[in-house]
Scaffold this motif. Structure first.
Motif, short mmCIF file in Angstrom:
data_model
loop_
_atom_site.label_atom_id
_atom_site.label_comp_id
_atom_site.label_asym_id
_atom_site.label_seq_id
_atom_site.Cartn_x
_atom_site.Cartn_y
_atom_site.Cartn_z
N TYR A 1 0.84 -1.20 0.00
CA TYR A 1 0.00 0.00 0.00
C TYR A 1 0.87 1.25 0.00
O TYR A 1 0.66 2.18 -0.79
N ARG B 1 0.56 3.74 -2.99
CA ARG B 1 -0.42 4.72 -2.53
C ARG B 1 -0.70 5.84 -3.54
O ARG B 1 -1.83 6.08 -3.94
N LEU C 1 -11.25 9.16 -1.57
CA LEU C 1 -10.85 7.76 -1.46
C LEU C 1 -9.48 7.60 -0.80
O LEU C 1 -9.23 6.62 -0.12
N ARG D 1 -10.10 7.43 2.70
CA ARG D 1 -10.78 6.17 3.00
C ARG D 1 -9.77 5.01 2.98
O ARG D 1 -9.79 4.14 3.83
N ARG D 2 -8.88 5.06 1.99
CA ARG D 2 -7.86 4.00 1.90
C ARG D 2 -6.94 4.02 3.11
O ARG D 2 -6.58 2.98 3.65
N ILE E 1 -6.40 0.85 5.55
CA ILE E 1 -5.14 0.11 5.75
C ILE E 1 -4.76 0.12 7.23
O ILE E 1 -4.24 -0.86 7.76
N ASP F 1 -11.53 -4.28 4.16
CA ASP F 1 -10.62 -3.14 4.31
C ASP F 1 -9.36 -3.31 3.46
O ASP F 1 -8.82 -2.35 2.93
N THR G 1 -10.34 -2.36 0.04
CA THR G 1 -10.56 -0.92 -0.08
C THR G 1 -9.24 -0.17 -0.16
O THR G 1 -9.08 0.77 -0.93
N ALA G 2 -8.28 -0.60 0.63
CA ALA G 2 -6.98 0.08 0.65
C ALA G 2 -6.24 -0.10 -0.67
O ALA G 2 -5.60 0.81 -1.17
N ASN H 1 -7.30 -1.54 -7.29
CA ASN H 1 -6.81 -0.65 -8.32
C ASN H 1 -7.54 -0.77 -9.66
O ASN H 1 -7.26 -0.04 -10.58
#
Lengths: 440, 482, 249
Positions: A17, A21, A31, A34-35, A39, A152, A155-156, A159
């Motif tokens: 991540y 990132r 987002l 949120r990410r 994480i 989660d 979500t992190a 792509n």
């Protein structure tokens, strides 16, 4: 196992991540925050393991630690489909095809032109600024649910993915077929978003194939408006070294219907999670599946149906055959909230053990807070009926053929619940092929 | 007249728990709280041998390292284990040779509970061990049983008179390390019944123990051990009551059953501890570990339970089916009303070949209660030809209660045939109207329908108790309909 | 015995009975015929006191007492018996247990002594025999797995045992073949007496060949549209309900 070891895979994801990132879609908007939160929450919880009740039979921590997946590389060139029948399974259907290689959309391999008016099909990066996408991604079905926490991770790191929106009253003319191919090893994180507005209808087919040692982490978020109908069929046939984690989260509006079917043939360890929540009265959900496993395969089917409102019907049937040293798991739960009167909730799991070393674990739960409901669940485990085998053989059918007939009949029972006749035929063919492979 | 009206909140007048009285009798208690000294105090009171004290102390030390289990679907405020008494005994001579020496107040207590202990009124064909708080008050029919070679006595007496049996079997089914409450029990258990049926003997009468918690703030930690030697048979029944109190009382019992080759043990429970009032105040916390070991081939253990009492029930009478061809059965009725919480079920662990088990569970929830069936059927790799049938039915009365079913099925052998069915239903208005049209009053109609729902299980109870249990079903549901 | 005056009944806010007048004297058998949806079953349920059947106007008096004040079981104890068109299944409760519970509940309500097991068993067997109800059937759970004929015979057995003053038979002939119908009708006829009244509700005349009524009423659209002797039933058999309301079957 030392504490360090145990968190190795989780640590890899956190590092992946950090490295990716700024390059991930939506890096400059809501987002990103949120990410970051996701994480952090993932790092805190770690990968799920057997001490969590909802992961009692599948240790994702141990599995991923052992495999140690890095991020899958982006694949640019030509691809070769594996030989497996599943790879070309839906090719006979008239359909739109979206191909994802190593978790990334490949426009050059896809065919989705001339969509009907009112049907929008995009890659994940293209819809992130839209409110509907944000709404879908940010939903949580139940804060207390340990099974959902793993979302989660997705979500992190997500792509890419398919985002389908069908406008009010529009009917998609032919199925959208998502073909996910793991051409190289490594982890990919896919997020699909499906929104069917009021009275909209559509069919989504998914196939997951590949011969690489891959980790597919897929979350599919579905929202059905009032009266909408979604048919969803998922086929999974990946390599023995692959790990497959798929989560379907569906919210269903009044009078809407979700019909979802999963055929699991492939991969080393798979976990399919479904969370279905009824948001309006008179809705229906069918979450069914079949699995056929061999060697050391492990497949865990986890399904929660939340009857939050009155007068909805849900039906869950999972049937599987287990050969070799394979292990099957079914964990289901029907929740009937207070006031969800007139609920009809059914759940059935059946497994056939074909080998001495196969194992099955089942846990079909009911959690009921309303009295005027019809709820039932059942679970059976056993081997092929010796009486039936004897009967068939007494009619001159050789044993191998008799076994095949009985196993296919056993699975056909649930394949019948899949939507669309052509699709059912394809699934039947795959299962039949699986059995022939098994007996050779 | 609807069966199930919104008025379920008006559940039950308090008088319905007719066992709620308290016997004012002088008692001797251990000091408040739980330390090594408490364990030593109990052991000393019982004049126990050194090995047993060591056994208790080892359990106590282990217990200090353990935490309470939280997986059950029950909720309650944290228990202060230091704010309870772990030993209480009515003050009188330790050993009684005849009923004449029993304090009349105690006899009166059991009389009120419907268990006459005086010679002229004894239940025909049933030997009774009466346990009052931490000690056994009296055991009836001892001589008659002795003639058959059956030992039926309080645990403390067994420790003194049959130490080799106790040493051999105590903790062999439920090890001291088993779980938080079983470990606590191992440290502080005070009384319970000991049963030994010699080889080939069919116990000539039903054996029965009545447990009574009387003292305030006092936990009851009984330990029961039943050994059925080869080819023997015994049917045992326990009944439980407690006074009505505002505070919660803790009951953490351990029951161990051992069935050797061809032996059969039938264990029935009618549990009617005080359930608390309609607001959920008071009541017994019933955290019990019951396990039977079908150690011998062709042995059989059958659990039947009628659970109507307790504020919280946490109880999973289980069978370890070790011997080939052994059989385990679990028949359960669990009724919850008011604010009761039940999390109960069974475990059938199939280790031996051709082992079979049967589970019939009937859960009835009314009022604002919560009723969970939690069960495990496990088939090990070497257990060939296992058969299990499980049926769990839930009946809901009113819309403020809940019913849950959590069945675990784990198989590692393909020859197993396991079937599980579960249904949830309510009493339909049509059924109720039909009964009432025949002149049956509403509460009686509900009791009738519920008894019908439970019939498969009620039939498993020994005749002497089936009628009592049927009445109890009716009483427990009083006030559950509008 | 039964006096119904200007009875209006609504179910779920819809008016089903729209002003019924009916007098049934002791010992009389009245047939109520009518097309589907005319309100026949509603009448039977409102007599039994079923919830959801709201009397908005008018009155029902039974032996001089106003029924509206009485609960379902109180009416039963007072002597009103309803033979159900679709008798309910009560799993786990044997027919024997059910009969005993019902009989003793009624006896108790009337201040009579309850029957002990021995006397009860003797009485049941005596009543069951002519109806071809054997011990095996009595030991099975009430109506569970019973055939259509068995269910109706069990209903008549209950009636015979409970000895009501007024029996209301709701479509007792439905689902019966001719032999079963005869057995049931014989059972009912055996219960006819100068003290007992009956209301026989039926769509078809067939049943009335076997249970011959003193009076026949035609119910249509929530009203009694015609009253006559037993010949009225025969007339209906020929001409149908066409002349008695638009919603004729």
């Amino acid at each position: 196992m030392s504490g360090n070891m145990a968190e190795k895979a989780a640590q890899n994801f956190v590092e992946a991540y950090e490295a990716a990132r700024t390059a991930l879609p939506g890096a400059d908007g809501w987002l990103a925050r949120r990410r970051a939160a996701a994480i952090e929450s993932f790092a805190g919880a770690g990968l799920p393991h057997r001490r969590l009740e909802e992961w009692k039979y599948t240790d994702l921590r141990q599995t991923l630690d052992k495999a140690g997946f890095a991020s899958a590389p982006e694949h640019m060139g030509a691809v070769v489909l594996p030989e497996a029948a599943a790879a070309s399974a839906f090719s006979t259907l008239d359909r739109y095809v979206l191909v994802f290689v190593n978790g990334r959309f490949r426009a050059d391999l896809s065919k989705a032109a001339r969509l009907p008016k009112g049907v929008e099909l995009h890659g994940l990066a293209d819809v992130l600024t839209e409110q509907w996408a944000k709404d879908l991604i940010e939903r949580r079905f139940d804060e207390a649910r340990q099974a959902e926490e793993i979302v989660d991770l997705n979500t992190a790191l997500m792509n890419d993915g398919m985002c389908l929106r069908i406008r009010k009253g529009v009917k998609l003319d032919k199925p959208v077929h998502l073909l996910f191919l793991a051409a190289d090893g490594g982890a990919s994180h896919t997020r699909n978003l499906i929104l069917l507005e009021e009275e909209a209808e559509g069919t989504v087919l998914e196939s997951h194939i590949g011969e690489a040692a891959s980790f597919a982490d897929i979350v599919t978020d579905v929202a059905l408006g009032d009266g909408a109908k979604l048919d969803h069929v998922k086929l999974q046939d990946e390599s023995a070294d692959a790990v497959h984690l798929a989560t379907l989260r569906g919210e269903i509006g009044a009078g809407a219907r979700l019909s979802s079917f999963t055929l699991t043939l492939g991969c080393g360890v798979s976990r399919g999670q479904s969370f279905i929540r009824f948001a309006g009265e008179g809705a229906e959900a069918h979450v069914n599946g079949a699995y056929a496993l061999r060697a050391k395969q492990h497949a865990d089917q986890f399904c929660v149906v939340d009857h939050a409102v009155p007068r909805c019907a849900s039906n869950t049937v999972f049937k599987g055959v287990l050969d070799g040293q394979s292990e099957g798991v079914f964990q289901g739960k029907v929740i009937v909230r207070p006031d969800a009167q007139k609920t009809d909730g059914r759940q059935m799991t059946q497994a056939l053990l074909l080998s001495r070393d196969a194992a099955m674990n089942a846990k079909p739960e009911l959690e009921i807070y309303a009295d005027d409901v019809q709820c039932a669940h059942g679970s059976t485990v056993g081997e092929l009926s010796k009486d039936a085998l004897f009967y068939l053989r007494s009619r001159g059918i050789p044993e191998a053929e008799a076994r095949r007939l009985l196993v296919l009949a056993f699975l056909d029972d649930v394949i019948t619940l899949a939507p669309h006749e052509e699709v059912r035929d394809i699934l039947r063919g795959l299962v039949s092929g699986w059995f022939e492979e098994a007996s050779t | 007249m609807a069966a199930v009206r919104e008025t379920v909140e008006t559940v039950g007048e308090v008088e319905k728990y007719k066992y709620g009285f308290f016997t004012d009798i002088e008692s001797e208690k251990a000091p408040l709280g739980l330390t090594e000294d408490t364990v030593r105090f109990i052991s000393a009171k019982k004049n126990e041998p050194a090995w047993l004290l060591e056994w208790r102390l080892a359990a106590f030390r282990r217990w200090l390292t353990m935490t309470e289990p939280t997986w059950a679907k029950v909720s309650y405020p944290p228990i202060d284990f230091q704010d309870a008494y772990y030993y209480s005994a009515p003050k009188q001579q330790a050993k009684l040779d005849s009923l004449d020496q029993v304090d009349p107040k105690l006899l009166e207590t059991y009389e009120k509970l419907g268990i006459p202990l005086t010679e002229q009124k004894m239940l025909a064909g049933v030997a009774v061990d009466a346990v009052f708080d931490s000690v056994s008050v009296v055991t009836t029919f001892k001589e008659k049983l002795a003639e058959a070679g059956v030992i039926f006595c309080p645990m403390s007496e067994a420790v003194a008179k049959h130490p080799e049996l106790v040493k051999k079997y105590l903790g062999s089914v439920v090890p001291t390390s088993d779980n938080f409450y079983a470990t606590l029990n191992s440290a502080v258990f005070s009384e319970g019944s000991f049963v030994y049926i010699p080889e080939g003997v069919r116990c000539p009468m039903e054996l029965s123990t009545y447990f009574r918690i009387n003292e305030k703030q006092t936990g009851q930690f009984e330990r029961t051990l039943i050994i059925a030697e080869k080819g023997s048979y015994v049917s045992y029944l326990e009944g439980c009551t407690a006074p009505q109190r505002d505070e919660n009382q803790l009951h953490a019992a351990v029951v161990e059953l051992v069935a050797l080759d061809d032996a059969e043990i039938k264990y029935s429970t009618v549990q009617n501890w005080f359930p608390g009032d309609e607001e959920g105040k008071g009541g017994v916390y019933n955290f019990v570990t019951k396990r039977g070991d079908c150690r011998g081939a062709n042995s059989k253990i059958s659990w039947t339970q009628v659970e109507t009492g307790s504020a919280i029930t946490w109880k999973y009478p289980s069978c370890i089916l070790r011997g080939d061809n052994s059989r385990g059965e679990f028949y359960s009725i669990a009724i919850s009303n008011g604010r009761q919480q039940v999390d109960s079920g069974t475990k059938m662990i199939h280790l031996g070949r051709n082992t079979t088990s049967r589970i019939i569970s009937k859960g009835i929830s009314a009022g604002k209660s919560s009723n969970t069936y939690r069960g495990l059927v496990s088939v090990h790799r070497k257990a060939e030809n296992v058969r299990n049938f499980t049926q769990c039915d839930s009946l809901l009365i009113g819309s403020k209660c809940s019913a849950h079913t959590v069945p675990y099925v784990e198989t590692k052998n393909p020859s197993a045939v396991l079937e599980h069915e579960a249904t949830t239903s309510k009493i339909s208005d049509d059924q109720l109207f039909y009964c009432m049209q025949r002149g049956i009053g509403e509460e009686e109609a509900v009791a009738l329908i519920v008894n019908g729902f439970c019939r498969d299980v009620l039939q498993q109870l020994p005749m002497e108790f089936a009628v009592e249990a049927q009445k109890l079903v009716g009483i427990s549901l009083e006030g559950s309909v509008g | 015995m039964l006096e119904i005056r200007n009875l209006h009944v609504t179910v779920d806010g819809k008016e089903i009975l729209k002003g019924i007048d009916l007098d049934v004297a002791a010992g009389e058998v009245h047939a109520i015929m009518g097309p589907n949806g005319s309100g026949k079953s509603t009448l039977s349920y409102v007599l039994a006191g079923r919830e959801g059947y709201e009397v908005t106007e008018g009155s029902i008096r039974f032996n001089g007492k106003d029924l509206s004040e009485m609960g379902v079981d109180e009416r039963a104890a007072a002597g009103i018996f309803l033979a159900f068109q679709y008798p309910l299944e009560i799993p786990g409760v044997t027919t024997m247990t059910f009969l005993k519970t019902a009989l003793n509940a009624q006896r108790k309500a009337r201040g009579e002594e309850e029957l002990d097991a021995v006397r009860f068993l003797k009485l049941v067997r005596e009543k069951a025999k002519p109806l071809n109800v054997n011990d095996d059937m009595l030991k099975r759970a009430l109506n569970v797995g019973y055939s259509g004929g068995e269910k109706k015979r069990a209903e008549v057995l209950q009636m015979s045992l409970l000895e009501p003053a007024l029996a209301v038979l709701d479509e007792t002939d439905s689902g019966l073949d001719i032999d079963a119908l005869k057995t049931v009708a014989d059972g009912v006829n055996a219960l006819r007496s100068p003290e007992r009244s009956m209301i026989v509700i039926t769509h078809y005349q067939r049943l009335l060949d076997y249970i011959v009524p003193d009076v026949v009423h035609v119910l249509s659209g929530g009203r009694i549209v015609k009253t006559g002797g037993k010949e009225l039933a025969l007339e209906l058999e020929k001409s149908g309900y066409a002349g008695y309301g638009a919603d004729a079957a």
